[in-house]
Scaffold this motif. Sequence first.
Motif, PDB file in Angstrom:
ATOM      1  N   SER A   8       0.840  -1.194   0.000  1.00 58.05           N
ATOM      2  CA  SER A   8       0.000   0.000   0.000  1.00 58.05           C
ATOM      3  C   SER A   8       0.876   1.244   0.000  1.00 58.05           C
ATOM      4  O   SER A   8       2.055   1.205   0.390  1.00 58.05           O
ATOM      5  CB  SER A   8      -0.921   0.008   1.224  1.00 58.05           C
ATOM      6  OG  SER A   8      -0.163   0.231   2.395  1.00 58.05           O
ATOM      7  N   ILE A   9       0.291   2.347  -0.410  1.00 59.37           N
ATOM      8  CA  ILE A   9       1.029   3.607  -0.468  1.00 59.37           C
ATOM      9  C   ILE A   9       1.505   4.024   0.921  1.00 59.37           C
ATOM     10  O   ILE A   9       2.583   4.617   1.079  1.00 59.37           O
ATOM     11  CB  ILE A   9       0.164   4.717  -1.107  1.00 59.37           C
ATOM     12  CG1 ILE A   9       0.993   5.998  -1.306  1.00 59.37           C
ATOM     13  CG2 ILE A   9      -1.080   4.970  -0.259  1.00 59.37           C
ATOM     14  CD1 ILE A   9       2.132   5.875  -2.250  1.00 59.37           C
ATOM     15  N   HIS A 341       2.676   3.663  -7.664  1.00 56.85           N
ATOM     16  CA  HIS A 341       1.412   4.233  -7.178  1.00 56.85           C
ATOM     17  C   HIS A 341       1.122   5.567  -7.871  1.00 56.85           C
ATOM     18  O   HIS A 341      -0.021   5.845  -8.255  1.00 56.85           O
ATOM     19  CB  HIS A 341       1.473   4.449  -5.661  1.00 56.85           C
ATOM     20  CG  HIS A 341       1.313   3.202  -4.859  1.00 56.85           C
ATOM     21  ND1 HIS A 341       0.131   2.474  -4.816  1.00 56.85           N
ATOM     22  CD2 HIS A 341       2.198   2.538  -4.062  1.00 56.85           C
ATOM     23  CE1 HIS A 341       0.276   1.431  -4.016  1.00 56.85           C
ATOM     24  NE2 HIS A 341       1.527   1.442  -3.553  1.00 56.85           N
ATOM     25  N   TRP A 345      -1.974   6.640 -10.475  1.00 55.81           N
ATOM     26  CA  TRP A 345      -2.877   7.747 -10.144  1.00 55.81           C
ATOM     27  C   TRP A 345      -2.956   8.765 -11.275  1.00 55.81           C
ATOM     28  O   TRP A 345      -4.014   9.361 -11.511  1.00 55.81           O
ATOM     29  CB  TRP A 345      -2.381   8.436  -8.864  1.00 55.81           C
ATOM     30  CG  TRP A 345      -3.097   9.714  -8.561  1.00 55.81           C
ATOM     31  CD1 TRP A 345      -4.334   9.859  -8.002  1.00 55.81           C
ATOM     32  CD2 TRP A 345      -2.620  11.046  -8.827  1.00 55.81           C
ATOM     33  NE1 TRP A 345      -4.661  11.194  -7.884  1.00 55.81           N
ATOM     34  CE2 TRP A 345      -3.625  11.944  -8.391  1.00 55.81           C
ATOM     35  CE3 TRP A 345      -1.455  11.567  -9.386  1.00 55.81           C
ATOM     36  CZ2 TRP A 345      -3.487  13.327  -8.497  1.00 55.81           C
ATOM     37  CZ3 TRP A 345      -1.310  12.938  -9.491  1.00 55.81           C
ATOM     38  CH2 TRP A 345      -2.315  13.806  -9.052  1.00 55.81           C
TER      39      TRP A 345
END
Length: 461
Positions: A8-9, A341, A345
């Motif tokens: 996860s970020i 990530h 985005w």
Amino acid sequence: MEREKTHSIFFSLSPLFYLILSILFFRFVWVIPYPHPVALFVAGLLSFLQRRNRKFVFLKSSFRKNFLSVLPAMEILFFVGMLIASWAYSGVLLAMIQTGILFLQPDYFLPSLALVAAIAAMVSGSSWTTAGTLGVALMGVAEVISFPQTMAAGAIVSGCYFGDKLSPLSDTTNLASSLTHVPIWTHIRHMLKTTCISFGVAILGFYILNIYVWDSNRITDLSLQSGALLSGPTNQISWMKFIPVILVFGSSVFKLHIRLSLLLGIVSAIGFSVSELGFQLAIGKTLFFGFESHSGNDVLDRFLSGGGIVAILPTEILILAAVWFGAVVEGYGYLNEILIHVKNWAKDRWDILLSTMGTSFLLNLVTADQYLSLVIPARAFRSLAEEKGIPEKDISRSLEDSGTISSPLIPWNSCGAFMSTSLGVSVLSFFPFAFFNIFHIILSVSLLLIAKNKSKSSYLN
């Protein structure tokens, strides 16, 4: 790099969380003299232990790459330490301070500092050369007239980076241009409008701050403080002392490496000392341990005393700690995951330009080197920008708007460390007064966000 599922970020950004918490802890809870190097080491260690199953070879390779990237900056810092000491010993610095007192008016002091630094940086093409030479003398003028050092440093840094950004001789300007295949003058013209607006606002801010800080009633005190420096046969300005200054800036114009420029300044200053006093062993001691002034003027003695190789060592340790932290972040995959990530985005041109700026700033935080903050985002987003039809000059401007401008605002970045060491003021102290750098980042991000919102509105309509 080992293949594994991307985390996860929040996990990928955990090294930055560790760094922020460590800085706060060592500054406000367990207070120590040099909190940033220790915080960088601790944050890097926690990030390392979090992924201790990774192969050590990745860390070793990343550390070597990052160390080699900052090694030139570390070498230059040693030259700056010796330059300051040699100029103080030979009287060059005193002559520059005397000249500044003659020509810089207290009522316009901060705007004048920014303008003088901007012109010098534009001519030399180097914010470092300007800060390490002229900037030191300007700080001396501020010390003598009792002007707040933090504000003076902010004005000098603002001028240095404005001039550096628009100079065709600047290494970062040329690097951003070449990385994106944009002609240098096209790149500079594309930056001109927003950069000049930011600097104009900064000059206005410095003028207003100057009015607020400077009390006209102190002009009498100023005359008393500086009178001893400008009167008497032994205190007359020797214009020959400006030869080292001319050599440093002149060699920069002819594109000599900054190390050679600074070496010319050191050797020529030592030459003056030898011609006036003869060869003395104190010269070598001064270059290593710094200069001790005994002029009888307490304010001037406090400023002139310093410099030398020993004074640079804490800054070198800070940079090495940042290299360790950056090596863990990059070598153990955190940085690569963050880039993945960000790419996922980024959907439109505005996202890509914002991502370029954000990544550039992030790399200034974790790698301690502004060159890497330009190179890696250029490689990461150039192909994506081509797919979206984004002009290459927009990418080159975004790199400069973040990577170049934010570098002196980070204490452990090589640029921030250099500015702090040269000007004698911590980054966190002059940060609020680096008006140009702060406003330009805000302006650049705001324009992109406004354009993004307009494009969404037009799409919905």
